[in-house]
Design an enzyme around this catalytic site. Sequence first.
Site, mmCIF file in Angstrom:
data_model
loop_
_atom_site.group_PDB
_atom_site.id
_atom_site.type_symbol
_atom_site.label_atom_id
_atom_site.label_comp_id
_atom_site.label_asym_id
_atom_site.label_seq_id
_atom_site.Cartn_x
_atom_site.Cartn_y
_atom_site.Cartn_z
ATOM 1 N N HIS A 198 11.359 -2.335 12.650
ATOM 2 C CA HIS A 198 10.039 -2.630 13.224
ATOM 3 C C HIS A 198 10.073 -2.538 14.749
ATOM 4 O O HIS A 198 9.496 -3.368 15.442
ATOM 5 C CB HIS A 198 9.552 -4.014 12.771
ATOM 6 C CG HIS A 198 9.242 -4.065 11.310
ATOM 7 N ND1 HIS A 198 9.119 -5.239 10.601
ATOM 8 C CD2 HIS A 198 9.017 -3.086 10.415
ATOM 9 C CE1 HIS A 198 8.851 -4.962 9.333
ATOM 10 N NE2 HIS A 198 8.786 -3.666 9.201
ATOM 11 N N ASP B 177 6.575 6.346 13.393
ATOM 12 C CA ASP B 177 5.878 5.797 12.223
ATOM 13 C C ASP B 177 4.513 5.360 12.725
ATOM 14 O O ASP B 177 4.396 4.338 13.416
ATOM 15 C CB ASP B 177 6.674 4.617 11.652
ATOM 16 C CG ASP B 177 6.067 4.041 10.374
ATOM 17 O OD1 ASP B 177 4.877 4.321 10.091
ATOM 18 O OD2 ASP B 177 6.778 3.294 9.668
ATOM 19 N N ASP C 29 -0.286 6.112 6.694
ATOM 20 C CA ASP C 29 1.008 5.528 7.095
ATOM 21 C C ASP C 29 2.044 6.641 6.968
ATOM 22 O O ASP C 29 2.511 6.922 5.860
ATOM 23 C CB ASP C 29 1.301 4.340 6.160
ATOM 24 C CG ASP C 29 2.606 3.641 6.498
ATOM 25 O OD1 ASP C 29 3.227 3.965 7.523
ATOM 26 O OD2 ASP C 29 3.008 2.750 5.711
ATOM 27 N N HIS D 176 15.174 -1.050 2.882
ATOM 28 C CA HIS D 176 13.791 -1.344 2.489
ATOM 29 C C HIS D 176 13.440 -0.595 1.215
ATOM 30 O O HIS D 176 14.192 0.275 0.766
ATOM 31 C CB HIS D 176 12.812 -1.015 3.626
ATOM 32 C CG HIS D 176 12.843 0.413 4.106
ATOM 33 N ND1 HIS D 176 12.226 1.442 3.427
ATOM 34 C CD2 HIS D 176 13.412 0.986 5.206
ATOM 35 C CE1 HIS D 176 12.397 2.577 4.097
ATOM 36 N NE2 HIS D 176 13.128 2.326 5.166
ATOM 37 N N HIS E 102 -0.288 -2.160 3.971
ATOM 38 C CA HIS E 102 0.444 -2.675 2.801
ATOM 39 C C HIS E 102 -0.647 -3.254 1.915
ATOM 40 O O HIS E 102 -1.049 -4.405 2.068
ATOM 41 C CB HIS E 102 1.459 -3.748 3.205
ATOM 42 C CG HIS E 102 2.615 -3.191 3.984
ATOM 43 N ND1 HIS E 102 3.650 -3.954 4.442
ATOM 44 C CD2 HIS E 102 2.902 -1.926 4.378
ATOM 45 C CE1 HIS E 102 4.518 -3.184 5.095
ATOM 46 N NE2 HIS E 102 4.078 -1.954 5.070
ATOM 47 N N GLU F 210 8.661 6.555 1.257
ATOM 48 C CA GLU F 210 9.284 6.499 2.578
ATOM 49 C C GLU F 210 10.778 6.172 2.554
ATOM 50 O O GLU F 210 11.212 5.125 3.031
ATOM 51 C CB GLU F 210 8.547 5.486 3.452
ATOM 52 C CG GLU F 210 8.266 4.136 2.805
ATOM 53 C CD GLU F 210 7.531 3.196 3.781
ATOM 54 O OE1 GLU F 210 8.051 2.995 4.898
ATOM 55 O OE2 GLU F 210 6.471 2.672 3.416
ATOM 56 N N TYR G 144 19.651 4.760 7.973
ATOM 57 C CA TYR G 144 19.783 4.193 9.321
ATOM 58 C C TYR G 144 21.260 3.890 9.559
ATOM 59 O O TYR G 144 21.829 3.025 8.891
ATOM 60 C CB TYR G 144 18.944 2.909 9.422
ATOM 61 C CG TYR G 144 17.534 3.108 8.876
ATOM 62 C CD1 TYR G 144 16.541 3.674 9.668
ATOM 63 C CD2 TYR G 144 17.233 2.776 7.545
ATOM 64 C CE1 TYR G 144 15.266 3.891 9.151
ATOM 65 C CE2 TYR G 144 15.971 2.996 7.033
ATOM 66 C CZ TYR G 144 14.977 3.556 7.836
ATOM 67 O OH TYR G 144 13.728 3.779 7.329
ATOM 68 N N ARG H 253 13.591 8.348 8.877
ATOM 69 C CA ARG H 253 12.686 7.995 7.763
ATOM 70 C C ARG H 253 11.662 9.114 7.663
ATOM 71 O O ARG H 253 11.242 9.670 8.681
ATOM 72 C CB ARG H 253 11.998 6.641 8.010
ATOM 73 C CG ARG H 253 11.002 6.263 6.930
ATOM 74 C CD ARG H 253 10.593 4.783 6.937
ATOM 75 N NE ARG H 253 9.871 4.360 8.108
ATOM 76 C CZ ARG H 253 10.376 3.665 9.115
ATOM 77 N NH1 ARG H 253 11.640 3.285 9.098
ATOM 78 N NH2 ARG H 253 9.638 3.322 10.162
ATOM 79 N N GLU I 178 8.003 9.620 5.716
ATOM 80 C CA GLU I 178 7.026 8.825 4.956
ATOM 81 C C GLU I 178 5.727 9.594 4.783
ATOM 82 O O GLU I 178 5.167 10.120 5.749
ATOM 83 C CB GLU I 178 6.738 7.509 5.704
ATOM 84 C CG GLU I 178 5.641 6.678 5.052
ATOM 85 C CD GLU I 178 5.478 5.300 5.676
ATOM 86 O OE1 GLU I 178 5.777 5.136 6.874
ATOM 87 O OE2 GLU I 178 5.047 4.385 4.947
HETATM 88 N N1 GLY Z 1 4.346 1.346 8.862
HETATM 89 C C1 GLY Z 1 4.659 0.314 7.993
HETATM 90 C C2 GLY Z 1 5.385 0.791 6.822
HETATM 91 O O1 GLY Z 1 5.887 1.882 6.824
HETATM 92 O O2 GLY Z 1 5.455 0.146 5.821
HETATM 93 MN MN MN Z 2 4.866 2.365 4.875
HETATM 94 MN MN MN Z 3 5.143 3.470 8.011
#
Ligand code: GLY
Ligand code: MN
Ligand code: MN
Length: 416
Positions: A223, A240, A251, A330, A341, A364, A368, A385, A387
């Site tokens: 984050h 992101d 996103d 994640h 979300h 996504e 890392y 990443r 996504e």
């Molecule tokens: N940008 C927030 C997520 O990827 O969940």
């Molecule tokens: Mn996301």
């Molecule tokens: Mn994201």
Amino acid sequence: MLGDGVAVIPTAMEKARNSDAHFPFRYDSYFWYLTGFNEPEAALVLVGGDKPQSILFCRDKDETREIWDGFRYGPDGAKQRFGFDTAYSISELDTKLPELIANRATVWHSLGHDASWDARISAALNAVRAQTRSGKHAPNQIHDLRAPLDAMRLIKDSHEMATMKRAADISSAAHAQAMRSCQVGLHEYALEAELSYAFRKSGADAHAYTPIVAGGSNACVLHYVANNQMLQDGTLVLIDAGCEVEGYASDITRTFPVNGRFSSAQRDVYEIVLAAQSAAFKAIKPGNTFIAPHEAALKTLTQGMVDLGLLKGDVDGLIESEAYKPFFMHRTGHWIGLDVHDVGEYKEGEDWVKLRPGMALTVEPGMYIRPADDIPEHLHGIGIRIEDDVLVTEQGCYVYSSAPKTVAEIEAVMNS
Ligand code: GLY
Ligand code: MN
Ligand code: MN
């Protein structure tokens, strides 16, 4: 759904930033979903039973305030424009609410969401209880409206799909623009500015969430939002970022080389993450569970970690023992819609929810690799990443977002 009950759905509160300044107002997603009304200080009341009614409570017209803050519909204007059955001034809510809920079995209210609204509903219930001797009875059930609304919001209708497509298109173009404008020596915030400019220029409302522009090993901070470091030659940058259009989020994450060419180590990791995303897409179809794409991506990523020399052993065993977690910590996705979300259950009892046409989710995968003594040095600080946002269709999935993604596409757009 309401039965004989009455539902109260307030919009969000305006929030002070400091002194006389406020954060930009963003309506409550449930309220917006049901009304399309974007003014603050408003609440929708839905009355069930034999004579169902939609009632809006909103700000009055006010010449002085409109000179300072802009147009207000006022109750009459809102009723006409939005088609509510009735509309009143928000200042009447506390006197009208006890009348509306009297002699009903149920109040539908998102208890615990906002303390001031909890107090308002309690006051209305008490006001009815105070009239027991004149024959009124207060509802004796409070149900949470979020559960049925979440289930509705989980399945997107055609208008929502089109809006999400617009958001994804604008965000995809913005990511491509960030790639085109990237140069060694720029700061992360310069790329953030490209995204913000592209979003607003195309009519998006705002960023759907705080954007991440993470150069080099900043990408290993999931984050990271400081976005204030210089972009270095020979490193990657992870962005992101997604815009919001009419309340609907996109996103999207892309990771690309600051100087326009992937090094061979960067490419090796990138191709693994990209393959993990493809594997996840293949696992998205009606009847498969929400977790199926995560499991597919995880398998590819863990195999990749073995191939890169980050892990040793059998892939299934490494997944079982969660040995992959230092490099992928994640989930591979989440529901997306009015909230980035988005709402909606992930499990039904012990079982993961099964995918159905109309559900929208992100895909996504990432890897890392934080610098450490036991990590091959050429991989230090690589954080990737990828996504995208997808819709579950009858056949499988449709990918909304279209920003350059393969190594060849990214290098082409950055060197054109
Ligand atoms: N940008 C927030 C997520 O990827 O969940
Ligand atoms: Mn996301
Ligand atoms: Mn994201």
